[in-house]
Design a protein around this motif. Sequence first.
Motif, PDB file in Angstrom:
ATOM      1  N   MET A  79      49.977  47.082  74.839  1.00  0.00           N
ATOM      2  CA  MET A  79      50.508  48.438  74.898  1.00  0.00           C
ATOM      3  C   MET A  79      49.408  49.384  74.426  1.00  0.00           C
ATOM      4  SD  MET A  79      53.006  47.975  71.587  1.00  0.00           S
ATOM      5  CE  MET A  79      53.492  46.321  72.131  1.00  0.00           C
ATOM      6  N   ASP A  80      49.743  50.656  74.243  1.00  0.00           N
ATOM      7  CA  ASP A  80      48.716  51.641  73.893  1.00  0.00           C
ATOM      8  C   ASP A  80      48.025  51.313  72.579  1.00  0.00           C
ATOM      9  OD1 ASP A  80      49.271  53.026  76.174  1.00  0.00           O
ATOM     10  OD2 ASP A  80      50.617  54.470  75.218  1.00  0.00           O
ATOM     11  N   VAL A  81      48.754  50.791  71.608  1.00  0.00           N
ATOM     12  CA  VAL A  81      48.189  50.592  70.270  1.00  0.00           C
ATOM     13  C   VAL A  81      47.602  49.202  70.062  1.00  0.00           C
ATOM     14  CG1 VAL A  81      49.692  52.320  69.229  1.00  0.00           C
ATOM     15  CG2 VAL A  81      50.454  49.936  69.360  1.00  0.00           C
ATOM     16  N   TYR A  82      47.797  48.296  71.024  1.00  0.00           N
ATOM     17  CA  TYR A  82      47.262  46.936  70.864  1.00  0.00           C
ATOM     18  C   TYR A  82      47.184  46.262  72.219  1.00  0.00           C
ATOM     19  CZ  TYR A  82      46.821  42.042  69.520  1.00  0.00           C
ATOM     20  OH  TYR A  82      46.386  40.751  69.395  1.00  0.00           O
ATOM     21  N   THR A  83      46.037  45.622  72.516  1.00  0.00           N
ATOM     22  CA  THR A  83      45.877  44.914  73.789  1.00  0.00           C
ATOM     23  C   THR A  83      45.175  43.586  73.563  1.00  0.00           C
ATOM     24  OG1 THR A  83      43.760  46.019  74.250  1.00  0.00           O
ATOM     25  CG2 THR A  83      45.755  47.042  75.141  1.00  0.00           C
ATOM     26  N   GLU A  84      45.415  42.663  74.483  1.00  0.00           N
ATOM     27  CA  GLU A  84      44.741  41.375  74.505  1.00  0.00           C
ATOM     28  C   GLU A  84      44.222  41.118  75.915  1.00  0.00           C
ATOM     29  OE1 GLU A  84      47.172  38.171  73.173  1.00  0.00           O
ATOM     30  OE2 GLU A  84      47.365  38.932  71.124  1.00  0.00           O
ATOM     31  N   GLN A  85      43.022  40.564  75.991  1.00  0.00           N
ATOM     32  CA  GLN A  85      42.469  40.089  77.262  1.00  0.00           C
ATOM     33  C   GLN A  85      41.965  38.665  77.085  1.00  0.00           C
ATOM     34  OE1 GLN A  85      40.828  43.187  76.070  1.00  0.00           O
ATOM     35  NE2 GLN A  85      42.506  44.341  76.991  1.00  0.00           N
ATOM     36  N   GLN A  86      42.196  37.867  78.106  1.00  0.00           N
ATOM     37  CA  GLN A  86      41.682  36.495  78.095  1.00  0.00           C
ATOM     38  C   GLN A  86      40.976  36.204  79.411  1.00  0.00           C
ATOM     39  OE1 GLN A  86      43.541  32.611  76.444  1.00  0.00           O
ATOM     40  NE2 GLN A  86      44.097  32.609  78.589  1.00  0.00           N
ATOM     41  N   PHE A  87      39.770  35.636  79.315  1.00  0.00           N
ATOM     42  CA  PHE A  87      38.981  35.233  80.475  1.00  0.00           C
ATOM     43  C   PHE A  87      38.766  33.725  80.365  1.00  0.00           C
ATOM     44  CE2 PHE A  87      37.960  39.488  79.134  1.00  0.00           C
ATOM     45  CZ  PHE A  87      37.989  40.224  80.304  1.00  0.00           C
ATOM     46  N   ARG A  88      39.209  32.978  81.393  1.00  0.00           N
ATOM     47  CA  ARG A  88      39.160  31.518  81.309  1.00  0.00           C
ATOM     48  C   ARG A  88      38.520  30.955  82.571  1.00  0.00           C
ATOM     49  NH1 ARG A  88      43.222  27.154  82.108  1.00  0.00           N
ATOM     50  NH2 ARG A  88      44.641  28.763  82.913  1.00  0.00           N
ATOM     51  N   LEU A  89      37.507  30.111  82.396  1.00  0.00           N
ATOM     52  CA  LEU A  89      36.845  29.420  83.505  1.00  0.00           C
ATOM     53  C   LEU A  89      37.261  27.957  83.479  1.00  0.00           C
ATOM     54  CD1 LEU A  89      34.791  29.664  85.835  1.00  0.00           C
ATOM     55  CD2 LEU A  89      33.014  29.006  84.184  1.00  0.00           C
ATOM     56  N   VAL A  90      37.727  27.454  84.624  1.00  0.00           N
ATOM     57  CA  VAL A  90      38.343  26.124  84.708  1.00  0.00           C
ATOM     58  C   VAL A  90      37.566  25.260  85.697  1.00  0.00           C
ATOM     59  CG1 VAL A  90      40.492  24.879  85.145  1.00  0.00           C
ATOM     60  CG2 VAL A  90      40.576  27.237  84.302  1.00  0.00           C
ATOM     61  N   ALA A 105      37.028  26.729  79.476  1.00  0.00           N
ATOM     62  CA  ALA A 105      36.496  27.490  78.353  1.00  0.00           C
ATOM     63  C   ALA A 105      37.013  28.912  78.488  1.00  0.00           C
ATOM     64  CB  ALA A 105      34.968  27.468  78.366  1.00  0.00           C
ATOM     65  N   ALA A 106      37.447  29.496  77.377  1.00  0.00           N
ATOM     66  CA  ALA A 106      38.077  30.809  77.419  1.00  0.00           C
ATOM     67  C   ALA A 106      37.498  31.724  76.360  1.00  0.00           C
ATOM     68  CB  ALA A 106      39.591  30.681  77.226  1.00  0.00           C
ATOM     69  N   ILE A 107      37.509  33.006  76.676  1.00  0.00           N
ATOM     70  CA  ILE A 107      37.151  34.057  75.727  1.00  0.00           C
ATOM     71  C   ILE A 107      38.375  34.947  75.542  1.00  0.00           C
ATOM     72  CG2 ILE A 107      35.705  36.068  75.299  1.00  0.00           C
ATOM     73  CD1 ILE A 107      33.510  34.731  76.896  1.00  0.00           C
ATOM     74  N   LEU A 108      38.793  35.152  74.307  1.00  0.00           N
ATOM     75  CA  LEU A 108      39.942  35.987  73.981  1.00  0.00           C
ATOM     76  C   LEU A 108      39.465  37.211  73.211  1.00  0.00           C
ATOM     77  CD1 LEU A 108      43.023  36.455  73.808  1.00  0.00           C
ATOM     78  CD2 LEU A 108      43.008  35.113  71.695  1.00  0.00           C
ATOM     79  N   ARG A 109      39.887  38.383  73.655  1.00  0.00           N
ATOM     80  CA  ARG A 109      39.508  39.631  72.992  1.00  0.00           C
ATOM     81  C   ARG A 109      40.760  40.407  72.634  1.00  0.00           C
ATOM     82  NH1 ARG A 109      38.297  45.085  74.056  1.00  0.00           N
ATOM     83  NH2 ARG A 109      36.488  45.881  72.865  1.00  0.00           N
ATOM     84  N   VAL A 110      40.846  40.870  71.405  1.00  0.00           N
ATOM     85  CA  VAL A 110      41.966  41.700  70.952  1.00  0.00           C
ATOM     86  C   VAL A 110      41.412  43.042  70.507  1.00  0.00           C
ATOM     87  CG1 VAL A 110      43.350  39.708  70.280  1.00  0.00           C
ATOM     88  CG2 VAL A 110      41.869  40.798  68.590  1.00  0.00           C
ATOM     89  N   SER A 111      42.219  44.091  70.704  1.00  0.00           N
ATOM     90  CA  SER A 111      41.748  45.429  70.393  1.00  0.00           C
ATOM     91  C   SER A 111      42.908  46.298  69.924  1.00  0.00           C
ATOM     92  CB  SER A 111      41.094  46.062  71.631  1.00  0.00           C
ATOM     93  OG  SER A 111      40.685  47.383  71.378  1.00  0.00           O
ATOM     94  N   ALA A 112      42.676  47.039  68.836  1.00  0.00           N
ATOM     95  CA  ALA A 112      43.615  48.029  68.326  1.00  0.00           C
ATOM     96  C   ALA A 112      42.817  49.262  67.956  1.00  0.00           C
ATOM     97  CB  ALA A 112      44.376  47.494  67.119  1.00  0.00           C
ATOM     98  N   PRO A 113      43.133  50.433  68.527  1.00  0.00           N
ATOM     99  CA  PRO A 113      42.305  51.619  68.311  1.00  0.00           C
ATOM    100  C   PRO A 113      42.045  51.950  66.844  1.00  0.00           C
ATOM    101  CG  PRO A 113      43.895  52.023  70.060  1.00  0.00           C
ATOM    102  CD  PRO A 113      44.233  50.694  69.473  1.00  0.00           C
ATOM    103  N   GLU A 114      43.004  51.715  65.980  1.00  0.00           N
ATOM    104  CA  GLU A 114      42.837  52.080  64.570  1.00  0.00           C
ATOM    105  C   GLU A 114      42.052  51.037  63.779  1.00  0.00           C
ATOM    106  OE1 GLU A 114      46.474  53.091  62.712  1.00  0.00           O
ATOM    107  OE2 GLU A 114      47.006  54.639  64.173  1.00  0.00           O
TER     108      GLU A 114
END
Length: 247
Positions: A79-90, A105-114
């Motif tokens: 949502m606006d205040v928190y997001t997750e992205q995952q990139f996975r190569l199989v 193998a996967a890369i996980l990224r989390v982000s919160a503006p504050e």
Amino acid sequence: MRQMDNAVALALGGATIAYPGTGAALDNDAVPGFSERAGIFLSSAIPFGISGLQNAQFQGLTRLSARDGFGLSIEHSGMDVYTEQQFRLVYGRRLGERLLLGGSAAILRVSAPEYGSATAGNFSLGVLAEPIPGLWLGARISNPVQLELAGASLPSMLRLGAAWKAGSTLILLLETEKDLERKAQVKAGIEYRPVEQLVLRAGIRSDPARLVFGLGYQLKNGLEISSGAEWHTVLGLTPSAMLIWRR
């Protein structure tokens, strides 16, 4: 956040670790070992009908040879205040007539503006086997060494399942899922194809109990449109839709 299933997997209660083929996309890392030349899976969901909380997913696979292939999964949720992205190569490979093995193998990224953002990686292994004709067994273990992200341990998860494929019209699925932080979940699903173009799906998953259902319709040139919905007794309905192309 809970990883959201694509529309096909959602409609089967998430019990797709032993699904015999590419119809449920890349739930098992061994799936690219099937002989599909290529496939693209685009899925989107609105968890619990909350318009500000969205999920979108791209998965694709391509064959390298008659015995192996690569897959790519990209998922965005939040949502606006928190997001997750995952990139996975199989990568998946057929080791024998009735055995497939894969890893990712996967890369996980989390982000919160504050608070900023954080990134971490993990890996998983999957296997699919057909010990007797029609009976498929599947397993997948993810993050077995308990890697961390922003000071918190990513979940280490084990999935074990079985699928019975009764010809070209009926598939029965059963699965259990366990990670170190939660109780084991039991999931079950059924896929029935009354006619060649139409497929009906339904299922259930536990802890808490959730009913799921959906359908798919095959168009021309390898295209399929699928939908799924999950009913949570407290949080309500999660609708999902998916566009599939395979050849």
